[in-house]
Motif scaffolding. Structure first.
Motif, PDB file in Angstrom:
ATOM      1  N   ILE A   2       0.503  -0.958  -0.336  1.00 38.99           N
ATOM      2  CA  ILE A   2       0.022  -0.042   0.100  1.00 38.99           C
ATOM      3  C   ILE A   2       0.740   1.577  -0.199  1.00 38.99           C
ATOM      4  N   ARG A   3       0.656   1.760  -1.187  1.00 42.10           N
ATOM      5  CA  ARG A   3       1.468   3.410  -0.784  1.00 42.10           C
ATOM      6  C   ARG A   3       0.753   4.459   0.110  1.00 42.10           C
ATOM      7  N   VAL A   4       1.471   5.272   0.207  1.00 41.87           N
ATOM      8  CA  VAL A   4       1.263   6.686   1.909  1.00 41.87           C
ATOM      9  C   VAL A   4       1.505   7.765   0.795  1.00 41.87           C
ATOM     10  N   LEU A   5       0.824   8.783   0.689  1.00 43.30           N
ATOM     11  CA  LEU A   5       1.355   9.804   0.740  1.00 43.30           C
ATOM     12  C   LEU A   5       0.789  10.418   1.880  1.00 43.30           C
ATOM     13  N   PRO A  11       6.125  19.628   9.924  1.00 40.89           N
ATOM     14  CA  PRO A  11       6.853  18.108   9.706  1.00 40.89           C
ATOM     15  C   PRO A  11       7.459  16.994  10.858  1.00 40.89           C
ATOM     16  N   LEU A  12       6.581  17.285  11.917  1.00 46.96           N
ATOM     17  CA  LEU A  12       6.950  16.679  12.752  1.00 46.96           C
ATOM     18  C   LEU A  12       5.688  15.635  12.712  1.00 46.96           C
ATOM     19  N   VAL A  13       4.855  16.076  12.327  1.00 46.72           N
ATOM     20  CA  VAL A  13       3.539  14.938  12.981  1.00 46.72           C
ATOM     21  C   VAL A  13       3.947  13.898  11.056  1.00 46.72           C
ATOM     22  N   ARG A  14       4.822  15.185  10.356  1.00 47.33           N
ATOM     23  CA  ARG A  14       4.610  13.813   8.954  1.00 47.33           C
ATOM     24  C   ARG A  14       5.964  12.590   8.936  1.00 47.33           C
ATOM     25  N   THR A  15       7.022  13.858  10.271  1.00 42.62           N
ATOM     26  CA  THR A  15       7.897  12.107  11.017  1.00 42.62           C
ATOM     27  C   THR A  15       7.153  11.261  11.640  1.00 42.62           C
ATOM     28  N   GLY A  16       6.175  11.448  11.995  1.00 37.74           N
ATOM     29  CA  GLY A  16       5.347  10.420  13.280  1.00 37.74           C
ATOM     30  C   GLY A  16       5.095   9.441  12.762  1.00 37.74           C
ATOM     31  N   LEU A  17       4.170  10.356  11.623  1.00 34.72           N
ATOM     32  CA  LEU A  17       3.486   9.070  10.932  1.00 34.72           C
ATOM     33  C   LEU A  17       4.027   7.892   9.840  1.00 34.72           C
ATOM     34  N   GLY A  31       5.505   9.433  -0.374  1.00 34.46           N
ATOM     35  CA  GLY A  31       5.783  11.042  -0.689  1.00 34.46           C
ATOM     36  C   GLY A  31       5.382  12.111   0.737  1.00 34.46           C
ATOM     37  N   GLU A  32       5.215  13.088   0.150  1.00 30.79           N
ATOM     38  CA  GLU A  32       4.957  13.714   1.594  1.00 30.79           C
ATOM     39  C   GLU A  32       4.419  15.669   0.668  1.00 30.79           C
ATOM     40  N   ALA A  33       3.753  15.813   1.185  1.00 27.59           N
ATOM     41  CA  ALA A  33       3.723  17.278   0.506  1.00 27.59           C
ATOM     42  C   ALA A  33       3.137  18.022   2.529  1.00 27.59           C
ATOM     43  N   ALA A  34       3.362  19.758   1.737  1.00 36.68           N
ATOM     44  CA  ALA A  34       3.599  20.104   3.038  1.00 36.68           C
ATOM     45  C   ALA A  34       2.241  21.284   3.238  1.00 36.68           C
ATOM     46  N   ASP A  35       1.448  21.104   2.237  1.00 34.95           N
ATOM     47  CA  ASP A  35       0.541  21.924   1.583  1.00 34.95           C
ATOM     48  C   ASP A  35      -0.448  21.176   0.274  1.00 34.95           C
ATOM     49  N   GLY A  36      -1.733  21.803   0.691  1.00 35.73           N
ATOM     50  CA  GLY A  36      -2.850  21.251   0.138  1.00 35.73           C
ATOM     51  C   GLY A  36      -2.669  21.659  -1.313  1.00 35.73           C
ATOM     52  N   ALA A  37      -1.757  22.516  -1.425  1.00 31.52           N
ATOM     53  CA  ALA A  37      -1.462  23.189  -2.624  1.00 31.52           C
ATOM     54  C   ALA A  37      -0.289  22.493  -3.427  1.00 31.52           C
ATOM     55  N   ALA A  42       1.819  16.373  -5.918  1.00 34.29           N
ATOM     56  CA  ALA A  42       3.027  14.748  -5.329  1.00 34.29           C
ATOM     57  C   ALA A  42       2.518  12.960  -5.622  1.00 34.29           C
ATOM     58  N   VAL A  43       0.485  13.660  -5.478  1.00 36.07           N
ATOM     59  CA  VAL A  43       0.008  12.444  -6.466  1.00 36.07           C
ATOM     60  C   VAL A  43       0.350  12.007  -8.281  1.00 36.07           C
ATOM     61  N   ARG A  44       0.109  12.950  -9.218  1.00 37.53           N
ATOM     62  CA  ARG A  44       0.930  12.474 -10.245  1.00 37.53           C
ATOM     63  C   ARG A  44       2.623  12.088 -10.281  1.00 37.53           C
ATOM     64  N   GLU A  45       3.169  12.722  -9.293  1.00 37.25           N
ATOM     65  CA  GLU A  45       4.666  12.077  -9.315  1.00 37.25           C
ATOM     66  C   GLU A  45       4.683  10.690  -8.843  1.00 37.25           C
ATOM     67  N   HIS A  46       4.065  10.164  -7.344  1.00 40.04           N
ATOM     68  CA  HIS A  46       3.998   8.889  -6.620  1.00 40.04           C
ATOM     69  C   HIS A  46       2.851   8.375  -6.293  1.00 40.04           C
ATOM     70  N   GLU A  47       1.964   8.294  -6.886  1.00 40.08           N
ATOM     71  CA  GLU A  47       0.755   7.390  -7.530  1.00 40.08           C
ATOM     72  C   GLU A  47       0.625   6.870  -6.266  1.00 40.08           C
ATOM     73  N   PRO A  48       0.105   7.553  -5.388  1.00 39.31           N
ATOM     74  CA  PRO A  48      -0.289   6.774  -4.116  1.00 39.31           C
ATOM     75  C   PRO A  48      -1.378   6.058  -4.151  1.00 39.31           C
ATOM     76  N   ASP A  49      -1.419   4.763  -3.237  1.00 39.49           N
ATOM     77  CA  ASP A  49      -2.860   4.330  -2.675  1.00 39.49           C
ATOM     78  C   ASP A  49      -3.413   5.262  -2.090  1.00 39.49           C
ATOM     79  N   VAL A  50      -3.047   5.282  -0.807  1.00 37.71           N
ATOM     80  CA  VAL A  50      -4.298   6.540   0.270  1.00 37.71           C
ATOM     81  C   VAL A  50      -3.258   7.813   0.404  1.00 37.71           C
ATOM     82  N   VAL A  51      -4.251   8.688   0.671  1.00 39.35           N
ATOM     83  CA  VAL A  51      -3.596   9.944   1.126  1.00 39.35           C
ATOM     84  C   VAL A  51      -3.947   9.824   2.210  1.00 39.35           C
ATOM     85  N   LEU A  52      -3.508  10.342   3.101  1.00 38.41           N
ATOM     86  CA  LEU A  52      -3.899  10.955   4.525  1.00 38.41           C
ATOM     87  C   LEU A  52      -3.278  12.564   4.516  1.00 38.41           C
TER      88      LEU A  52
END
Length: 217
Positions: A2-5, A11-17, A31-37, A42-52
């Protein structure tokens, strides 16, 4: 796998997750994104199955980013809103935006991991408080919303309507198959047909619509 973005401005939350999910079997943070924009790219680049997806982000919030993903012409990942805000209004907004799940950040690590697995399987992933919000929404509301929902569901075939009712009860595809004496593949086909006919993005939205169509008591 399962690929997750991860989409969160902290950044601390992203690191913990990232540490938590990388310790789970069959999961990969791609992959990671620091903002909704940044989410769409990031989805186009990494093709995740799930985004948190966090809700509160500075440039584009998570709800707007979720709507943007739902409007893509290509298949979109499942979105789980993961936020500190445990508000009924936000739960409903997230579901209507196209989210497949809603969790609060103080959820136990195993609950978050299981939610990702459920979302990847196409099942709803809701915290208990989010589930209560949807039940409360289904139990109250104006009659015109109910009538509108009934008119929309009338577009479905009888079998698609049976599947929709089972989805609204929270049954998995396997459980629906057992109840209706159908293979899981046939259940998925009816579910896909219902979503396409109604212009919905996921089974949580279908469950909301089906609840709205039920008579008030």
């Amino acid at each position: 796998m399962i690929r997750v973005l991860l989409a969160d401005d902290d950044p601390l939350v992203r690191t913990g997750l990232k540490m938590m999910l990388r310790g789970a079997d069959g999961m990969e943070v791609v992959g990671e994104a620091a903002d909704g924009a940044q989410v769409a790219a990031a989805v186009r680049e990494h093709e995740p199955d799930v985004v948190l997806m966090d809700i509160r982000m500075p440039v584009m919030d998570g709800l707007a980013a979720t709507r943007a993903l739902a409007q893509r012409d290509t298949p979109s990942p499942r979105v789980i809103v993961l936020t500190t805000f445990d508000e009924h209004r936000l739960v409903l907004e997230a579901m209507r935006a196209g989210a497949a799940g809603y969790l609060v950040k103080h959820s136990a690590p195993e609950e978050i991991v299981e939610a990702v697995r459920r979302a990847a399987r196409g099942e709803p992933a809701l915290s208990p408080s989010a589930a209560r919000a949807l039940i409360q929404h289904a139990a109250t509301g104006p009659d015109d919303r109910s009538e509108h929902a009934r008119r929309r569901l009338a577009l479905l075939t009888p079998r698609e309507r049976e599947v929709a009712e089972a989805v609204a009860e929270g049954l998995s595809n396997t459980e629906i198959g057992v109840r209706l004496h159908l293979s899981v593949g046939t259940v998925k086909a009816h579910l896909s047909g219902a979503l396409a006919t109604l212009g919905l993005d996921n089974r949580v939205q279908l469950a909301l619509l089906t609840h709205d169509a039920r008579p008030r008591t």
